[in-house]
Motif scaffolding. Structure first.
Motif, short mmCIF file in Angstrom:
data_model
loop_
_atom_site.label_atom_id
_atom_site.label_comp_id
_atom_site.label_asym_id
_atom_site.label_seq_id
_atom_site.Cartn_x
_atom_site.Cartn_y
_atom_site.Cartn_z
N UNK A 51 2.40 2.98 -13.35
CA UNK A 51 2.37 4.74 -13.23
C UNK A 51 0.78 5.03 -12.68
N UNK A 52 -0.22 4.38 -13.16
CA UNK A 52 -1.39 5.01 -12.82
C UNK A 52 -1.91 4.49 -11.25
N UNK A 53 -1.31 3.40 -11.01
CA UNK A 53 -1.35 3.12 -9.52
C UNK A 53 -0.42 3.80 -8.50
N UNK A 54 0.48 4.15 -9.07
CA UNK A 54 1.46 5.02 -8.35
C UNK A 54 0.96 6.33 -8.23
N UNK A 55 0.16 6.95 -9.06
CA UNK A 55 -0.39 8.37 -8.89
C UNK A 55 -1.73 8.06 -8.03
N UNK A 56 -2.50 6.94 -7.87
CA UNK A 56 -3.59 6.78 -7.27
C UNK A 56 -3.19 6.41 -5.72
N UNK A 57 -2.29 5.57 -5.61
CA UNK A 57 -1.79 4.74 -4.26
C UNK A 57 -0.15 5.01 -4.33
N UNK A 58 0.25 6.34 -4.18
CA UNK A 58 1.63 6.31 -3.95
C UNK A 58 2.44 5.66 -2.96
N UNK A 59 3.56 5.28 -2.99
CA UNK A 59 4.28 4.47 -1.87
C UNK A 59 4.65 5.45 -0.67
N UNK A 60 4.21 5.34 0.35
CA UNK A 60 4.43 6.36 1.20
C UNK A 60 5.94 6.54 1.67
N UNK A 61 6.47 7.13 1.74
CA UNK A 61 7.76 7.48 2.05
C UNK A 61 8.00 8.21 3.31
N UNK A 62 8.22 7.89 4.57
CA UNK A 62 8.51 8.78 5.58
C UNK A 62 9.90 8.73 6.18
N UNK A 63 10.47 10.07 6.56
CA UNK A 63 11.80 10.02 7.01
C UNK A 63 12.04 9.21 8.30
N UNK A 64 12.96 8.34 8.11
CA UNK A 64 13.51 7.45 9.21
C UNK A 64 12.60 6.22 9.31
N UNK A 65 11.78 5.58 8.31
CA UNK A 65 10.89 4.67 8.33
C UNK A 65 11.43 4.04 7.12
N UNK A 66 11.43 2.49 7.37
CA UNK A 66 11.79 1.54 6.41
C UNK A 66 10.52 1.56 5.16
N UNK A 67 11.12 1.43 4.08
CA UNK A 67 10.47 1.37 2.67
C UNK A 67 10.02 -0.13 2.30
N UNK A 68 10.91 -0.85 2.94
CA UNK A 68 10.80 -2.11 2.39
C UNK A 68 9.18 -2.66 2.07
N UNK A 69 8.54 -2.62 3.31
CA UNK A 69 7.16 -3.11 3.57
C UNK A 69 6.28 -2.44 2.56
N UNK A 70 6.24 -1.34 2.13
CA UNK A 70 5.53 -0.50 1.12
C UNK A 70 5.85 -1.15 -0.17
N UNK A 71 7.22 -1.20 -0.40
CA UNK A 71 7.64 -1.67 -1.83
C UNK A 71 7.13 -3.42 -1.95
N UNK A 72 7.17 -4.21 -0.83
CA UNK A 72 6.82 -5.41 -1.04
C UNK A 72 5.24 -5.37 -1.42
N UNK A 73 4.49 -4.62 -0.48
CA UNK A 73 2.96 -4.59 -0.96
C UNK A 73 2.69 -4.36 -2.21
N UNK A 74 3.24 -3.06 -2.55
CA UNK A 74 3.06 -2.96 -3.82
C UNK A 74 3.61 -3.82 -5.10
N UNK A 75 4.64 -4.52 -4.68
CA UNK A 75 5.23 -5.50 -5.71
C UNK A 75 4.04 -6.71 -6.00
N UNK A 76 3.66 -7.07 -4.66
CA UNK A 76 2.42 -8.10 -4.77
C UNK A 76 1.17 -7.78 -5.68
N UNK A 77 0.85 -6.59 -5.54
CA UNK A 77 0.01 -6.02 -6.46
C UNK A 77 0.18 -6.19 -8.00
N UNK A 78 1.42 -5.68 -8.17
CA UNK A 78 1.79 -5.65 -9.64
C UNK A 78 2.07 -7.01 -10.37
N UNK A 79 2.52 -7.79 -9.42
CA UNK A 79 2.68 -9.42 -9.64
C UNK A 79 1.49 -9.80 -10.23
#
Length: 179
Positions: free
Chosen positions: A77-105
């Motif tokens: 929750x803290x990381x999401x508040x400080x570095x939210x996953x960027x969501x842009x219309x028409x852009x894939x979210x998989x790259x951002x999700x994988x990047x955040x996943x690596x940090x959390x892992x």
């Protein structure tokens, strides 16, 4: 709680709304991660029972799993508040999700190793570092498998809440629960 606009709320109302929202997210994340960490710990200890490890050790490890879930949830929750996953219309979210996943892992692996260090020190009379090295038996292949399992757990969590951010809580709830 609906995702109504906070624009009409007073400053105190916005703070209160944000606090309630973050508490709800914390409890959901802790419950989700707690179930997974509990299941992993339980599986590990059912395997160890064959080798004569007492059930008290299993209770200790499962308790640590729940504490670890709360810590990881707060971190998520803290990381999401400080570095939210960027969501842009028409852009894939998989790259951002994988990047955040690596940090959390990485965090989860560090917490897991520390829990093993404490368990080894407190219950088995080992040094902290001996217990710390029990994670995956310090074998790269085992560490990678553990990281993949944690990555899948966290990726699903992040995907759900990112989709919730994109399409809204009510619409996502209707898709999953039909209400």
């Amino acid at each position: 709680m609906s995702t109504h606009s906070t624009e009409s709320l007073s400053r105190w109302g916005k703070i209160n709304h944000g606090f309630i929202h973050e508490c709800k997210n914390f409890l959901v994340a802790t419950a989700y991660l707690g179930v997974w960490f509990y299941a992993i710990g339980l599986y590990g200890h059912t395997q160890l029972l064959h080798y004569g490890v007492s059930e008290a050790d299993a209770v200790f490890s499962i308790s640590v799993a729940l504490i670890k879930a709360a810590i990881v949830a707060k971190f998520l929750i803290t990381v999401e508040m400080l570095l939210p996953i960027k969501v842009q219309e028409g852009k894939a979210i998989l790259g951002a999700l994988l990047g955040h996943t690596v940090i959390y892992v990485v965090l989860v692996m560090i917490l897991h190793a520390n829990a093993l260090g404490l368990e080894g020190y407190l219950l088995h009379g080992k040094t902290f570092m001996e217990g710390f090295k029990e994670l995956g038996h310090a074998q790269p292949k085992n560490l990678m498998m553990i990281a993949i399992i944690y990555g899948l757990i966290i990726l699903h969590y992040l995907t759900y809440f990112t989709l919730e951010k994109i399409i809204g809580e009510e619409k996502l709830r209707k898709i999953f629960l039909g209400r």
